[in-house]
Design a protein around this motif. Structure first.
Motif, mmCIF file in Angstrom:
data_model
loop_
_atom_site.group_PDB
_atom_site.id
_atom_site.type_symbol
_atom_site.label_atom_id
_atom_site.label_comp_id
_atom_site.label_asym_id
_atom_site.label_seq_id
_atom_site.Cartn_x
_atom_site.Cartn_y
_atom_site.Cartn_z
ATOM 1 N N ASP A 194 0.821 -1.223 0.000
ATOM 2 C CA ASP A 194 0.000 0.000 0.000
ATOM 3 C C ASP A 194 0.851 1.268 0.000
ATOM 4 O O ASP A 194 0.312 2.369 -0.096
ATOM 5 N N ILE A 195 2.170 1.109 0.188
ATOM 6 C CA ILE A 195 3.035 2.283 0.349
ATOM 7 C C ILE A 195 4.006 2.405 -0.817
ATOM 8 O O ILE A 195 4.712 1.447 -1.144
ATOM 9 N N GLY A 249 6.030 8.677 -2.662
ATOM 10 C CA GLY A 249 5.706 9.293 -1.378
ATOM 11 C C GLY A 249 4.222 9.346 -1.089
ATOM 12 O O GLY A 249 3.672 10.399 -0.783
ATOM 13 N N ASN A 250 3.556 8.194 -1.235
ATOM 14 C CA ASN A 250 2.145 8.153 -0.832
ATOM 15 C C ASN A 250 1.773 6.816 -0.196
ATOM 16 O O ASN A 250 2.507 5.838 -0.305
ATOM 17 N N LEU A 305 9.516 5.322 7.567
ATOM 18 C CA LEU A 305 8.981 4.074 6.995
ATOM 19 C C LEU A 305 10.106 3.208 6.420
ATOM 20 O O LEU A 305 10.049 1.980 6.515
ATOM 21 N N LYS A 306 11.113 3.836 5.846
ATOM 22 C CA LYS A 306 12.268 3.067 5.327
ATOM 23 C C LYS A 306 12.988 2.360 6.481
ATOM 24 O O LYS A 306 13.420 1.208 6.364
ATOM 25 N N GLN A 307 13.063 3.064 7.600
ATOM 26 C CA GLN A 307 13.659 2.513 8.829
ATOM 27 C C GLN A 307 12.833 1.308 9.294
ATOM 28 O O GLN A 307 13.372 0.260 9.664
ATOM 29 N N GLN A 308 11.506 1.460 9.250
ATOM 30 C CA GLN A 308 10.591 0.396 9.670
ATOM 31 C C GLN A 308 10.710 -0.816 8.752
ATOM 32 O O GLN A 308 10.631 -1.948 9.206
ATOM 33 N N LYS A 309 10.899 -0.564 7.450
ATOM 34 C CA LYS A 309 11.003 -1.651 6.453
ATOM 35 C C LYS A 309 12.171 -2.571 6.804
ATOM 36 O O LYS A 309 12.067 -3.799 6.684
ATOM 37 N N THR A 315 -5.969 7.958 -0.528
ATOM 38 C CA THR A 315 -4.509 7.980 -0.712
ATOM 39 C C THR A 315 -3.974 9.232 -0.044
ATOM 40 O O THR A 315 -4.493 10.329 -0.277
ATOM 41 N N LEU A 316 -2.975 9.058 0.798
ATOM 42 C CA LEU A 316 -2.405 10.185 1.537
ATOM 43 C C LEU A 316 -0.971 10.452 1.091
ATOM 44 O O LEU A 316 -0.204 9.520 0.882
ATOM 45 N N PRO A 317 -0.606 11.741 0.959
ATOM 46 C CA PRO A 317 0.795 12.060 0.641
ATOM 47 C C PRO A 317 1.657 11.888 1.889
ATOM 48 O O PRO A 317 1.167 12.032 3.009
ATOM 49 N N LEU A 318 2.921 11.569 1.690
ATOM 50 C CA LEU A 318 3.834 11.389 2.825
ATOM 51 C C LEU A 318 4.954 12.429 2.750
ATOM 52 O O LEU A 318 5.542 12.637 1.680
ATOM 53 N N ALA A 319 5.250 13.053 3.887
ATOM 54 C CA ALA A 319 6.357 14.009 3.938
ATOM 55 C C ALA A 319 7.678 13.231 3.959
ATOM 56 O O ALA A 319 7.699 12.028 4.264
#
Length: 293
Positions: A143-144, A149-150, A188-192, A177-181
């Protein structure tokens, strides 16, 4: 879960009280008596409700009225009844509850403690997006889009009949759908890196989705360790909306991001925030006009 709640209202309150009255004989007076009874003595005796008031809240009574009203509207459309007894019923006034949020000055303590407790990413993404708890837990990596960046909200995780399950979203507006800063993308990359091969963005230790209850317990644990007052998970969503509105994001944008049914609902929910903003706008206009004199 909404379906289960409605089923409970029907089985526990509507059927036992007015279930035997034929629709054409049901009167507004009968309904008013029912609402009065529920307000004073409507709570079902259960272990978990011990020590709570015996009456149902005005909000619950209004929800019960709404279910009866839906049924009566259909009965009238199908000409089973001539008049709708729910029309003109006096409903209990809603209690105004002060909305709880995490003030800006408490956010750094909260996020620092979340980092120490190993759950920083989850609560950071929540505060950055304002997702409902089930929506946040329902996120999958598919979903990401970290490049564009959404984030697409497509499902939720709920506890139904004691099981943690995937469920459809609350309303059609919730699919969004939400934009991501950039900061959120970095988090999120850290979480991945932490999730390994799990398809879930925030998996449980076993790799499946997390139980909504566990997330709430963890939130209370983090707040306690940070020395902050207890808030509900939903209050983090309120914090997102309040901060967005206070910092100039317009109501229509906030409403779309929250997945609300309408901007009117968002306006009603956050009237206290927008009133403060209107006062600031009035002061700004005063300065402009005074300068023009």
């Amino acid at each position: 879960s909404s379906h289960q709640t409605y089923r409970g209202y029907i089985d526990n309150h509507i059927k036992p009280n007015i279930g035997k009255i034929p629709p054409e004989k049901l009167t507004s007076l009968e309904l008013q008596k029912l609402y009065k009874k529920l307000l004073t003595n409507g709570r079902i005796e259960r272990v978990e409700s011990k020590g709570q008031p015996k009456g149902l809240s005005p909000k619950t009574v209004r929800n019960i009225h709404q279910i009866i009203a839906s049924a009566m509207k259909l009965a009238k459309e199908q000409r089973l009844i001539v008049a709708d007894p729910t029309e003109g019923c006096a409903l209990p006034k809603l209690e105004h509850r002060e909305m709880k949020t995490l003030p800006v000055e408490q956010l750094s303590s909260f996020l620092r403690e979340a980092k120490d407790s190993g759950v920083f990413e989850m609560y950071y993404v929540e505060l950055a997006t304002g997702l409902r708890r089930g929506e946040l837990l329902g996120l999958k990596w598919e979903d990401i889009d970290l490049e564009k960046g959404n984030l697409r909200v497509k499902r939720q995780i709920a506890r139904i009949d004691g099981k943690v399950v995937e469920a459809p979203l609350k309303t059609k507006n919730a699919y969004r759908t939400l934009p991501l800063a950039e900061d959120t993308i970095a988090v999120l990359k850290q979480q991945k890196k932490k999730t390994g091969s799990s398809p879930w963005v925030f998996p449980s230790p076993t790799g499946g989705p997390i139980s909504p209850d566990s997330v709430l317990h963890m939130l209370h644990w983090v707040l306690k360790r940070a020395g902050l007052p207890k808030v509900r998970f939903h209050d983090l969503r309120h914090t997102f909306a309040t901060l967005a509105l206070q910092n100039g994001v317009d109501i229509k944008t906030v409403s779309g991001m929250l997945g609300h049914f309408s901007a009117g609902f968002t306006l009603d929910t956050y009237a206290h925030v927008t009133t403060a903003a209107q006062k600031e706008a009035a002061k700004t206009m005063e300065k402009v006009l005074t300068a023009a004199l």
